[in-house]
Design an enzyme around this catalytic site. Structure first.
Site, short mmCIF file in Angstrom:
data_model
loop_
_atom_site.label_atom_id
_atom_site.label_comp_id
_atom_site.label_asym_id
_atom_site.label_seq_id
_atom_site.Cartn_x
_atom_site.Cartn_y
_atom_site.Cartn_z
N GLY A 115 0.85 -1.19 0.00
CA GLY A 115 0.00 0.00 0.00
C GLY A 115 0.88 1.24 0.00
O GLY A 115 0.75 2.12 0.85
N ALA A 164 1.20 7.58 0.00
CA ALA A 164 1.94 8.71 0.57
C ALA A 164 2.98 8.24 1.59
O ALA A 164 4.19 8.46 1.43
CB ALA A 164 0.96 9.69 1.21
N GLY A 205 3.78 5.00 2.68
CA GLY A 205 4.60 3.87 2.23
C GLY A 205 5.57 4.28 1.13
O GLY A 205 6.71 3.79 1.07
N ASN A 251 -3.09 4.35 10.93
CA ASN A 251 -3.63 5.18 12.02
C ASN A 251 -4.79 4.50 12.74
O ASN A 251 -5.48 3.65 12.18
CB ASN A 251 -4.15 6.51 11.45
N LYS A 260 -1.52 10.10 19.72
CA LYS A 260 -1.80 10.39 18.31
C LYS A 260 -3.30 10.29 18.04
O LYS A 260 -3.90 11.14 17.38
CB LYS A 260 -1.00 9.41 17.43
N ASN A 283 -10.19 14.96 13.17
CA ASN A 283 -10.52 14.51 11.81
C ASN A 283 -12.02 14.59 11.52
O ASN A 283 -12.42 15.22 10.53
CB ASN A 283 -9.96 13.11 11.57
N SER A 342 -6.67 14.60 7.08
CA SER A 342 -6.76 13.56 6.04
C SER A 342 -8.22 13.16 5.80
O SER A 342 -8.61 12.84 4.68
CB SER A 342 -5.92 12.36 6.42
N1 LIG Z 1 -0.50 10.74 4.53
C1 LIG Z 1 -0.14 11.17 5.74
O1 LIG Z 1 0.42 12.27 5.86
C2 LIG Z 1 -0.36 10.33 6.94
C3 LIG Z 1 -1.01 9.12 6.91
N2 LIG Z 1 -1.11 8.35 8.03
C4 LIG Z 1 -1.79 7.06 8.00
O2 LIG Z 1 -1.03 6.15 7.22
C5 LIG Z 1 -1.90 5.22 6.57
C6 LIG Z 1 -1.63 5.30 5.07
O3 LIG Z 1 -2.05 6.59 4.63
P1 LIG Z 1 -1.59 7.24 3.26
O4 LIG Z 1 -0.21 6.85 2.93
O5 LIG Z 1 -1.93 8.68 3.36
O6 LIG Z 1 -2.61 6.52 2.26
P2 LIG Z 1 -2.55 6.45 0.67
O7 LIG Z 1 -3.94 6.28 0.19
O8 LIG Z 1 -1.72 7.56 0.11
O9 LIG Z 1 -1.73 5.10 0.42
C7 LIG Z 1 -2.29 3.83 0.36
C8 LIG Z 1 -1.96 3.26 -1.00
O10 LIG Z 1 -2.36 1.91 -1.05
C9 LIG Z 1 -2.97 1.69 -2.31
N3 LIG Z 1 -3.83 0.51 -2.24
C10 LIG Z 1 -5.06 0.41 -1.69
N4 LIG Z 1 -5.52 -0.86 -1.82
C11 LIG Z 1 -4.57 -1.54 -2.45
C12 LIG Z 1 -4.47 -2.88 -2.91
N5 LIG Z 1 -5.45 -3.75 -2.70
N6 LIG Z 1 -3.36 -3.27 -3.56
C13 LIG Z 1 -2.35 -2.40 -3.78
N7 LIG Z 1 -2.38 -1.09 -3.38
C14 LIG Z 1 -3.48 -0.69 -2.73
C15 LIG Z 1 -3.73 2.95 -2.58
O11 LIG Z 1 -4.08 3.04 -3.94
P3 LIG Z 1 -5.39 3.92 -4.38
O12 LIG Z 1 -4.93 5.35 -4.27
O13 LIG Z 1 -5.65 3.44 -5.75
O14 LIG Z 1 -6.48 3.60 -3.40
C16 LIG Z 1 -2.68 3.99 -2.16
O15 LIG Z 1 -1.75 4.24 -3.18
C17 LIG Z 1 -3.33 5.63 6.97
O16 LIG Z 1 -3.77 4.88 8.05
C18 LIG Z 1 -3.17 7.10 7.35
O17 LIG Z 1 -4.16 7.54 8.25
C19 LIG Z 1 -0.52 8.72 9.21
C20 LIG Z 1 0.15 9.90 9.31
C21 LIG Z 1 0.19 10.85 8.22
C1 LIG Z 2 -5.05 15.73 12.20
C2 LIG Z 2 -3.68 15.16 12.05
C3 LIG Z 2 -2.70 16.18 11.54
C4 LIG Z 2 -3.17 14.75 13.47
O1 LIG Z 2 -4.03 14.73 14.44
C5 LIG Z 2 -3.68 13.96 11.16
O2 LIG Z 2 -3.00 12.99 11.47
C6 LIG Z 2 -4.54 13.85 9.96
O3 LIG Z 2 -4.73 14.80 9.22
O4 LIG Z 2 -5.01 12.72 9.73
#
Ligand SMILES: NC(=O)C1=CN([C@@H]2O[C@H](COP(=O)(O)OP(=O)(O)OC[C@H]3O[C@@H](n4cnc5c(N)ncnc54)[C@H](OP(=O)(O)O)[C@@H]3O)[C@@H](O)[C@H]2O)C=CC1
Ligand SMILES: CC(C)(CO)C(=O)C(=O)O
Length: 325
Positions: free
Chosen positions: A7, A10, A12, A102, A204, A212, A273
């Site tokens: 996954g 962002a 990963g 998260n 967190k 959120n 988010s």
């Molecule tokens: N982004 C951030 O700044 C932060 C995120 N988090 C947490 O981290 C976690 C990940 O978030 P984030 O990185 O933002 O999420 P994203 O949506 O950017 O990343 C997840 C990725 O997984 C892909 N995906 C979904 N299903 C599959 C599948 N079956 N096979 C292959 N790929 C797949 C998605 O593709 P598609 O886009 O096509 O769905 C997407 O590219 C969440 O729990 C989030 O709350 C925590 C702190 C900050």
């Molecule tokens: C709100 C915040 C910045 C932290 O609490 C966050 O993690 C989000 O946008 O999902």
């Protein structure tokens, strides 16, 4: 050490780019145009105004990648249970699964001790898909602090932060935790191994639980919702209910609610988010961030009137937008 990030959007993608840059044996599982762009052009990371493009192994087929030492899951919480069976080719007898997602983790009651040991959480692991499909003994917990975004397919923009706190469910400094911590540190990331990761999870979660959904309901930025007296009071009430639950579960909060809300305000004009997901028509992490805390309220016989109210509102907001609630 073979590491697969499943996954790789962002978060990963950010971690994967840092590991690849440091020469680690890392592969990414992704899909759609983002995967196609990485396969065609490599993975680009924009960090501190600098853009670096790295060759990367990326696939949508876990069979191609085979068993790993570490599988780091950075999917959105609701995306994990449906793909546990697809992940099986990545998992060998010694594979560690790191949950970089998260919210309340599905393994929360594994090795916690006491009467709730082994309790399963329906809100984050419906049908026990992860508990049965990975097995809780494989799990290493992770709290994700960096902020990042997929700027365009194949391109990750790092926003801030580089800490991924790690922790064993039993709090030990295991070899597998220390080895991953070392690999992440070699990639320029902070990855401390924490003896009390659940405390960090709650600090967190305090923010995600309250900021959120309030932002998604009001379309306000963090700065606004944390300083407006009305919404600040709603966030405070949700956080105090969560604190009561967490303290019943043995959590020690290193800061108080007011300081946590002030920290949210200091982030500034950030759209959470959940608000970004709502605006983009993507499913929101409602169950992992809010429903799970309501469930823990039931588990600990704690009243959660404000959390219940906000959860009802955000679920209906999702339904009205045609999204899963
Ligand atoms: N982004 C951030 O700044 C932060 C995120 N988090 C947490 O981290 C976690 C990940 O978030 P984030 O990185 O933002 O999420 P994203 O949506 O950017 O990343 C997840 C990725 O997984 C892909 N995906 C979904 N299903 C599959 C599948 N079956 N096979 C292959 N790929 C797949 C998605 O593709 P598609 O886009 O096509 O769905 C997407 O590219 C969440 O729990 C989030 O709350 C925590 C702190 C900050
Ligand atoms: C709100 C915040 C910045 C932290 O609490 C966050 O993690 C989000 O946008 O999902």
């Amino acid at each position: 050490m073979k590491i697969c990030i499943f996954g790789a959007g962002a978060i990963g993608g950010y971690m994967g780019a840092k590991l690849a840059e440091a020469g680690a044996d890392v592969s990414l599982v992704a899909r759609g145009p983002h995967l196609a762009a990485m396969q065609a052009n490599g993975l680009t990371l924009i960090e501190d105004g600098q853009s670096t493009t790295l060759p990367i192994t990326a696939s949508d087929d876990p069979e191609e990648l085979g068993p790993q030492d570490y599988v780091i899951i950075t999917l959105k919480a609701h995306s994990v249970p449906p793909v546990v069976s697809r992940m099986q080719p990545l998992i060998g007898p010694e594979t560690t699964v790191v949950s970089g997602v998260n919210g309340v983790p599905w393994w929360y009651f594994h090795k916690i001790g006491g009467p709730l040991e082994g309790t399963r959480l329906r809100s984050v692991d419906p049908g026990d898909a992860q508990w049965e499909g990975f097995g809780p003994d494989r799990v290493l917990g992770c709290v994700v602090y960096p902020a990042a975004e997929v700027a365009e397919p194949g391109v990750i923009r790092h926003v801030e932060g580089n800490r991924f706190s790690l922790g064993e469910p039993d709090g030990s400094k295991s070899e597998r935790a220390l080895a991953l911590s070392k690999a992440l540190a070699a990639a320029g990331l902070k990855a401390p191994v924490r003896p009390r990761l659940r405390d960090e999870i709650w600090v967190k979660l305090w923010g995600n639980l309250s900021f959120n959904p309030i932002s998604a309901l009001t379309h306000a930025t963090l700065e606004v919702l944390c300083t407006d007296p009305g919404t600040r009071a709603v966030a405070r009430a949700m956080m105090l209910e969560a604190q009561t639950i967490a303290e019943k579960l043995g959590v020690k909060f290193p800061i108080d609610v007011e300081r946590r809300i002030d920290g949210g305000a200091a982030v500034g004009a950030h759209r959470t988010s959940m608000l970004q997901d709502l605006d983009a028509g993507r499913p929101m992490e409602i169950d992992a961030l809010v429903g799970s805390v309501q469930e823990l309220g039931r588990v600990t016989s704690t009243e959660t009137p404000t959390i219940d109210t906000v959860l009802a509102l955000i679920r209906l907001r999702a339904k009205s937008a045609g999204l899963p609630a």
